[in-house]
Write a protein that holds these residues in place. Structure first.
Motif, short mmCIF file in Angstrom:
data_model
loop_
_atom_site.label_atom_id
_atom_site.label_comp_id
_atom_site.label_asym_id
_atom_site.label_seq_id
_atom_site.Cartn_x
_atom_site.Cartn_y
_atom_site.Cartn_z
N ARG A 97 49.59 38.03 47.06
CA ARG A 97 49.58 38.33 48.22
C ARG A 97 47.93 37.88 48.11
O ARG A 97 46.98 38.47 49.38
CB ARG A 97 49.25 39.53 48.80
N ARG A 98 47.09 37.67 47.62
CA ARG A 98 45.32 37.62 47.30
C ARG A 98 45.22 35.72 47.27
O ARG A 98 46.03 35.01 47.33
CB ARG A 98 44.45 38.19 46.86
N GLU B 203 46.85 46.18 53.19
CA GLU B 203 47.96 44.81 53.12
C GLU B 203 49.34 45.41 53.17
O GLU B 203 50.17 45.13 53.35
CB GLU B 203 47.21 43.68 52.53
N ILE C 48 47.44 42.43 34.87
CA ILE C 48 46.51 41.21 35.67
C ILE C 48 45.41 41.82 35.61
O ILE C 48 44.22 41.65 35.18
CB ILE C 48 47.19 41.21 36.42
N ARG D 225 39.27 31.46 37.28
CA ARG D 225 39.20 33.20 37.42
C ARG D 225 38.67 33.36 35.72
O ARG D 225 37.71 34.15 35.41
CB ARG D 225 40.53 33.54 37.72
N GLU E 166 40.30 34.80 46.29
CA GLU E 166 40.13 36.21 46.34
C GLU E 166 40.81 36.87 44.84
O GLU E 166 40.52 37.13 44.67
CB GLU E 166 41.16 36.85 47.26
N ARG F 109 29.65 37.09 45.24
CA ARG F 109 30.97 36.97 44.48
C ARG F 109 31.59 35.67 45.12
O ARG F 109 32.12 35.02 44.35
CB ARG F 109 32.19 37.81 45.10
N ILE G 91 41.98 41.90 32.98
CA ILE G 91 41.12 41.12 33.52
C ILE G 91 39.65 42.00 33.84
O ILE G 91 38.48 41.67 33.59
CB ILE G 91 40.98 40.89 35.49
N ARG H 123 53.10 44.76 37.13
CA ARG H 123 52.66 43.44 36.77
C ARG H 123 51.12 42.91 37.32
O ARG H 123 49.91 43.18 36.90
CB ARG H 123 53.69 42.00 36.94
N LEU I 268 38.22 38.24 42.23
CA LEU I 268 38.68 39.60 40.99
C LEU I 268 37.86 40.23 39.85
O LEU I 268 37.64 40.97 39.60
CB LEU I 268 40.19 39.82 40.40
N PRO I 269 37.77 39.51 39.14
CA PRO I 269 37.26 39.18 37.47
C PRO I 269 35.24 40.37 38.04
O PRO I 269 35.02 41.61 37.28
CB PRO I 269 36.66 38.44 36.26
N ASN J 293 49.96 34.39 36.17
CA ASN J 293 49.83 35.88 37.15
C ASN J 293 48.78 36.29 37.74
O ASN J 293 47.46 36.64 37.23
CB ASN J 293 48.83 36.13 35.10
N LEU J 294 48.90 35.14 38.78
CA LEU J 294 48.44 35.66 39.78
C LEU J 294 48.06 36.54 41.20
O LEU J 294 49.41 36.78 40.92
CB LEU J 294 47.72 34.16 40.62
N LEU J 295 46.85 37.59 41.51
CA LEU J 295 48.06 38.32 42.81
C LEU J 295 48.87 37.66 43.66
O LEU J 295 48.07 36.97 44.61
CB LEU J 295 46.92 38.61 43.17
N LEU K 93 34.97 41.54 41.14
CA LEU K 93 34.92 42.29 41.85
C LEU K 93 34.77 44.47 40.57
O LEU K 93 34.03 45.22 40.94
CB LEU K 93 36.67 42.95 42.44
#
Lengths: 409, 230
Positions: free
Chosen positions: B99-100, A13, A319, B156, B104, B120, A323, A315, B108-109, B95-97, B111
């Motif tokens: 492009r996810r 991606e 994150i 999350r 998704e 998941r 996590i 960043r 993440l945690p 603070n989210l990604l 993962l």
């Protein structure tokens, strides 16, 4: 615990999002892999051709040439003097233990006529031993026998090119052709050999008994003598011994005194060809090495782009760390991205390389040969480049302080 | 049951020759199921304290017991594991990604906890349901409002079933109405799921949703008491 499939997905991606950047980065690897494969293909092709030529020429070959004449201090070069006879060849085969076969040769160019067709070709007078020396089989008919040589029979063996030009589709066996106006019966057709090392068509030839050649065709130039004797040693190991034995024998037969120079010279053809093969091998290595440099440059490009990526995604790294991503989770993510990038480049590079060698083969008519080995090598190497050049950016990313990284915009 | 036990925690930053003290021997305890607001002007040391409680930073002095075990001497990767299993983070900037998808992001945690892929998705969808975002699983952060993004971030923080949620000014980027909704979500999670919530805020209105308020000033605890004293 990193999840490889999802990381690969993320990597794809990231590549898709930065299409321009990713393709420019991959271009380095594409060109690198492509040129490695093409260069290896060119080198391997050249080597295969030489190996083919060596085997078409016959193995363990020695060539005995008459010595040079010198008159009034001016030396004329090898072969300018007629010092070798049929007897010399027979003596070699009989008396030199390291010699398997010795074929006297006497020949020249002659016009050959059949019906209303005519063709100019090389006519060689020789004995049956020649076929053994050159590992040459007959496609049809029979070879000439010792009797033919002894009786100076007017029989000939014909190469495929001559057959094609004189007979078209007809069967030449039993037909009579005229060589320099002398009628000869065709008794056999030689197997196709292809090109010789120096590019001559080996099939454009006619073989006749050496005695016939001396008496009827080329007799006037060298009465009773032959131009060259081709010798096959018993094995590759016997070549030096055969060389020495031939020299001793000929010195004795030619009554040369201690101080006199040889009036002949012995050349080791196989050795010359092997030297040629060796030099192509070195050429292949050099070409490969030069091409590898471009692969290396491509790798540096990947490292560069990965460093940019780490800076841009500080960043995100923060994150992930907050996590619960561990050092190796972060490292593997970036290494996998780099490897994905370089492997995609590798796949395109293989296509480029295979295409390039095919293009060279068809346009420049070079003999190229893409080996599976070189494809596997290039693909594996591009993967390794991803790991190697991806490691430093990944290492840098994994050392980031999560608090700092989260603060970064 | 004590969840957090800070015993004389101090933090000094060394800058060249100078040493700056950010925290001066803080000692306090937080029990499981508490809802704590941390207040104080900037530079008061509250962020430093929260970073230490969040295992993002280490104290230079004192001991920190989280859920009964001393985490103040742990290495980098050990701290990462504690963060993964014990702490959920909610940030001011979400603070989210980018492009996810929402799903998704919530996955993440898990993962990094080695949860199998099949599990998941289901757990992430559950967490999104808890924060009221069912049906938005496939949306990307830029397709969601600020409040919705913060809900994804809370989902999350919930998904690994951590006992503690640390929220750093979770309503700082939101309007008043959305802020109230987010705070009501925290209250509900605290009451229903017995999750301990600690949040940093400047606004007394936000702090009033909690039950205990700790005020910081100049690296020390200025006051610590029930929300009614605010």
């Amino acid at each position: 615990m990193i999840n490889v499939p999802s990381t690969v997905k993320i990597a794809f991606e990231a590549i898709r999002v930065n299409k321009m950047r990713s393709s420019l980065t991959m271009l380095g690897i594409i060109i690198g892999v492509g040129s490695v494969i093409t260069m290896l293909a060119v080198g391997t092709g050249a080597r295969e051709r030489i190996a083919e030529q060596i085997s078409s020429m016959g193995s363990n070959l020695l060539i005995v040439l008459p010595g040079s004449t010198s008159s009034g201090g001016i030396r004329m070069g090898a072969g300018s003097q007629a010092t070798l006879s049929i007897g010399d060849a027979q003596a070699m085969a009989k008396e030199s233990p390291a010699v398997a076969y010795a074929a006297p040769m006497l020949g020249g160019v002659a016009q050959v006529v059949y019906g209303n067709q005519n063709w100019s070709t090389g006519v060689s007078g020789t004995t049956r031993a020649f076929l053994f020396v050159r590992d040459w089989q007959l496609a049809s008919g029979r070879p000439f026998m010792d009797d033919d040589v002894r009786n100076a029979s007017k029989v000939c063996l014909m190469g495929q090119t001559v057959v094609d030009n004189l007979f078209g589709g007809l069967d030449p066996i039993g037909q009579v052709v005229r060589i320099k106006k002398v009628p000869f019966t065709v008794i056999g057709v030689l197997e196709t050999k292809g090109q010789s090392p120096n590019g001559q068509d080996q099939d454009d030839t006619i073989l006749i008994p050496v005695t016939t050649a001396q008496k009827k065709i080329f007799g006037t130039a060298f009465p009773g003598m032959v131009r060259v004797i081709m010798v096959k040693a018993k094995s590759a190991d016997d070549l030096p011994r055969a060389e020495r034995q031939i020299a001793d024998l000929l010195r004795q037969r030619h009554h040369l005194g201690q101080r006199q120079e040889d009036d002949f010279s012995v050349r080791n053809l196989t050795q010359m060809m092997q030297a040629a093969e060796q030099s192509t091998k070195i050429m292949t290595l050099l070409l490969g090495a030069v091409a590898s440099v471009s692969l290396l440059v491509g790798g540096i490009g990947i490292m560069n782009i990965m460093l940019v990526s780490v800076t841009e995604r500080t960043r995100e790294i923060g994150i992930r760390m907050a996590i619960g991503a561990k050092t190796w989770d972060i490292r593997l993510q970036f290494i996998i991205e780099a490897v994905t990038l370089s492997l995609i480049g590798g796949v395109f590079g293989i296509m480029l390389g295979v295409g390039g060698s095919m293009l060279l083969a068809s346009i420049a008519e070079w003999n190229t040969s893409v080996s599976l080995f070189s494809i596997v090598l290039a693909f594996g190497f591009s993967g390794l480049i991803g790991v190697f050049f991806g490691f430093y950016p990944a290492y840098k990313a994994s050392l980031l302080d999560p608090i700092e990284a989260l603060r970064r915009e | 049951m004590t969840l957090i036990s800070a015993q004389g925690i101090s933090k000094d930053y060394v800058m060249g020759e100078m040493s700056v003290t950010a925290l001066k021997s803080i000692s306090l305890e937080i029990k499981k199921g508490e809802f704590v607001a941390v207040m104080g002007p900037s530079g008061s040391g509250k962020s430093t304290f929260m970073n230490i409680l969040g295992c993002l930073d280490r104290a230079t002095g004192g001991a920190y017991l989280l859920d009964g075990s001393d985490v103040s001497k742990l290495q980098r990767d050990e701290l990462a594991e504690i963060r993964n299993k014990k702490i959920g983070f909610v940030f001011q900037g979400f603070n989210l990604l980018a492009r996810r998808s929402a799903l998704e992001n919530v996955e993440l945690p898990m993962l990094y906890d080695g949860v199998p892929a099949s599990e998941r998705g289901a757990r992430a969808a559950d967490a999104l349901k808890v924060v009221g975002l069912s049906g938005r699983e496939g949306h990307h952060p830029n397709q969601l409002s600020g409040g919705q993004q913060q809900r994804v971030a809370i989902a999350r923080a919930l998904v690994n079933r951590t006992p503690l949620i640390l929220a750093d000014e979770p309503t700082g980027n939101l309007d008043t109405r959305t802020s109230v909704e987010i705070m009501e979500l925290f209250v509900r999670l605290n009451a229903e799921a017995m999750i301990t919530v600690m949040l940093v805020t400047h606004e007394p209105d936000i702090a009033r949703f909690s039950r205990r308020v700790i005020k910081f000033l100049d690296g020390t605890v200025l006051s610590d008491g029930p929300v009614e004293t605010l």
